[in-house]
Structures are given as C-alpha cells and as structure tokens.
Design an enzyme around this catalytic site. Sequence first.
Site, PDB file in Angstrom:
ATOM      1  N   TRP A 127      52.495  51.792  51.084  1.00 18.76           N
ATOM      2  CA  TRP A 127      51.848  52.597  52.134  1.00 18.76           C
ATOM      3  C   TRP A 127      52.851  52.992  53.213  1.00 18.76           C
ATOM      4  O   TRP A 127      52.771  54.070  53.784  1.00 18.76           O
ATOM      5  CB  TRP A 127      50.701  51.795  52.747  1.00 18.76           C
ATOM      6  CG  TRP A 127      49.996  52.464  53.890  1.00 18.76           C
ATOM      7  CD1 TRP A 127      48.949  53.341  53.817  1.00 18.76           C
ATOM      8  CD2 TRP A 127      50.278  52.304  55.287  1.00 18.76           C
ATOM      9  NE1 TRP A 127      48.561  53.740  55.085  1.00 18.76           N
ATOM     10  CE2 TRP A 127      49.361  53.118  56.003  1.00 18.76           C
ATOM     11  CE3 TRP A 127      51.207  51.557  56.015  1.00 18.76           C
ATOM     12  CZ2 TRP A 127      49.350  53.191  57.398  1.00 18.76           C
ATOM     13  CZ3 TRP A 127      51.202  51.630  57.401  1.00 18.76           C
ATOM     14  CH2 TRP A 127      50.279  52.450  58.069  1.00 18.76           C
ATOM     15  N   HIS A 128      53.816  52.113  53.483  1.00 21.56           N
ATOM     16  CA  HIS A 128      54.786  52.395  54.539  1.00 21.56           C
ATOM     17  C   HIS A 128      55.838  53.415  54.114  1.00 21.56           C
ATOM     18  O   HIS A 128      56.529  53.981  54.967  1.00 21.56           O
ATOM     19  CB  HIS A 128      55.489  51.099  54.971  1.00 21.56           C
ATOM     20  CG  HIS A 128      54.627  50.201  55.818  1.00 21.56           C
ATOM     21  ND1 HIS A 128      53.786  49.253  55.279  1.00 21.56           N
ATOM     22  CD2 HIS A 128      54.471  50.122  57.163  1.00 21.56           C
ATOM     23  CE1 HIS A 128      53.155  48.626  56.258  1.00 21.56           C
ATOM     24  NE2 HIS A 128      53.540  49.127  57.405  1.00 21.56           N
ATOM     25  N   GLY A 129      55.992  53.637  52.838  1.00 20.90           N
ATOM     26  CA  GLY A 129      56.960  54.639  52.408  1.00 20.90           C
ATOM     27  C   GLY A 129      57.407  54.427  50.981  1.00 20.90           C
ATOM     28  O   GLY A 129      57.369  53.312  50.459  1.00 20.90           O
ATOM     29  N   PHE A 174      54.820  57.057  59.179  1.00 18.60           N
ATOM     30  CA  PHE A 174      54.077  56.500  58.031  1.00 18.60           C
ATOM     31  C   PHE A 174      52.773  57.240  57.785  1.00 18.60           C
ATOM     32  O   PHE A 174      52.080  57.614  58.689  1.00 18.60           O
ATOM     33  CB  PHE A 174      53.790  55.014  58.279  1.00 18.60           C
ATOM     34  CG  PHE A 174      55.042  54.191  58.431  1.00 18.60           C
ATOM     35  CD1 PHE A 174      56.109  54.358  57.574  1.00 18.60           C
ATOM     36  CD2 PHE A 174      55.163  53.270  59.464  1.00 18.60           C
ATOM     37  CE1 PHE A 174      57.262  53.615  57.720  1.00 18.60           C
ATOM     38  CE2 PHE A 174      56.311  52.516  59.619  1.00 18.60           C
ATOM     39  CZ  PHE A 174      57.367  52.691  58.741  1.00 18.60           C
TER      40      PHE A 174
END
Length: 355
Positions: free
Chosen positions: A205-207, A355
Amino acid sequence: NLILPVGISFYTFQTMSYSLDIYFKKISPTKDFISFATFVSFFPQLVAGPIERASSLLPQIISRRKFDLNKSTRGLRLILWGMFKKVVIADSLGILVNKIFLNYSTLDGGVLALGLVYFSFQIYCDFSGYSDIAIGTAKLFGFDLMSNFKLPYFSRDISEFWRKWHISLSTWFRDYLFIPLGGSKKGTWISIRNVFCIFLVSGFWHGANWTFIFWGLIHSLFFMPFIIKKTDKTNQSKVISENTFFPSFQELTKVLFTYSLTTFAWVFFRSESISDSFSYIYLMFTKFSFPNNDKYGFVFILLLLAYEWSRRKDVEDIINFKNMYLRYFNYLFISYCIFAHFQLVDLSQFIYFQF
C-alpha cells in the site's frame, strides 16, 4: 516513476469501505450524491487521512450542524499541536535525516543509528501532525474524525504499537482483510497466514518498491510470537503507568525494546533500495561508536516526549492544561516555535502525500 494523484490510496480505501459496507449490508447506500461526493472528497483528510468510514462520516454530513465553541476550541488546539509537530520537529529532523541517509556510506555507525532515531520521530511527527491538523480542521466545521495516533512510541509490544499507529489504516485492514480471511479464530496457522497477508499488503500500500514489502514482512515476523502465544491483546486497554507518573522498570524495558524493533524496521522504509538498507545496517553495526555531534535533534525529541508523557491519559487534547496561566503560556510558546521555524527551516511536504 509513475505520476499519480496526491493521496490516491487514502480516498480509494475510503470509497472501497463504502462499497464493501453496502455489500455486507452494514449500511444502506445514500441517495444524496452531494453528500456522497463530500464524503469522498472531504478536504481536511482527503490527501493523507484519517481514512474515514461511511457509517461514521456520512451521517455527520447529512445531519444539520451548529457551531460548537468547545469543539472548535479543541480543533484549534489540535491544529496548533499538529503544526508544532510538523514544522518544528519533523522538518527540523528531516534536514538531519536527509543529510545522514544521503551520505550514509561515509558516516560512522553511531551517526547512522542516530539517523534512524531521527527518522522514526520525523515520520511520526510528520504524519500524526497532519492527522491532528485534519481532525482539528474538521472540528471547526462540526465534524468528528477518528483518532489516527495514540502515542505509539509508548507501546509495550508490537501488537500495541499497531493499535496506536495509523489507526484508520490498521483497522481498515483488520475489518476488510484480516477478519474476512478468518481472523484469529480458525487456528494458529491460519492466523499466521492472515497476519503475513495484512503486513505484506500494508507494505505494498505504501508503494511499489521492495523496501516497503520488506518493511511489512519484518513487522509480520515481529508479530508472530504474539500470534503463536495468543498474547496480542495483552495491553489492549491498559494505559502505561496509569496510576504513577514514572514507568516501572519492566514497562520501561518493554517500551524501549518495542521502540528499538520499530526503529530498526524504519531503515527499509526510508532507504531507496534493499541493498542500501542492508548496507546501512551493516555499517551501523560494524563501525559503531557514539557520535560527538549532530545530537541537537534530541532537544526536539525530548520536548515531544515530555508533552506526550505528561498528557498520556488525554491524547486527544495534549496541549490543554487546567491551569490558565500555564495553558496560555503553552499556546504562546508553541506559536513562537512555529513562527520561528518558518524562518529557520525549509518546509517540506507531508511524507504521506506520496502514498
């Protein structure tokens, strides 16, 4: 190098929760498009959370609101405290963190360890500062958003840390991924699988970078002993040092150990690549000695910890003191620090905008 809208993951998850709650018959779909559009694009928390649920925010949007002086006053205090954490602490530490991580291969291990400590508080103050500003701004308009941070660095184990860090995201994963997968009620191995899924998805989810995936994997490994021993809810309702001002030796040890684990994992979050992360760790442990300079960042950290520890039983209103003179001196001091740092520090965007 893909160019994406600012904060796309936040309102994506928010609209997903709306659709999923309708699918699971937890809420009924709204027929008011303007209210729905306001829910999706509510400006205070649009780009970096907290991730709100339709069952909480939509009824507030639909209902009539009146100006509430007490709520607005609390909102202004939250905005002031959030600005202090972002401008004074996060941006000041960010200068030191960037310097250390950009030149880590030439630095002593003690300085590298210091850089990790600085980054742990930079990202905390940056993100929780934004959350406080968003929650405070919403209160000015009569809205109550969910709390997103509850002093996570005073946690006594990793499980407690994740109940207090980015609460809106961790509860989202719990409700829409962990529980549908079976939660912790279908045996230990199913629980272990589900925890791995949660943290791997959290990392992704963060990258789309292996550093974030690895960061999530490490936290899942930290979490395993609590799942196996079924002790993940040990500190669920207890406030640390609830009846005394100073923590016990056991509490202090647990807090420091938990903080050390989370701070160690941040190296993967901050580094540009997995190889940089391992090189950073290797140099930190093989060239270690106590740094002789670059320690003034601890002044900001100690100031933050003093505020949070003294107000740990009222985390929603940290800078509100009962004594009137102390309260207004506090407001003036924090305001002065903010305006002074506008002149001294190059302000940076919020970390979680990416994000």
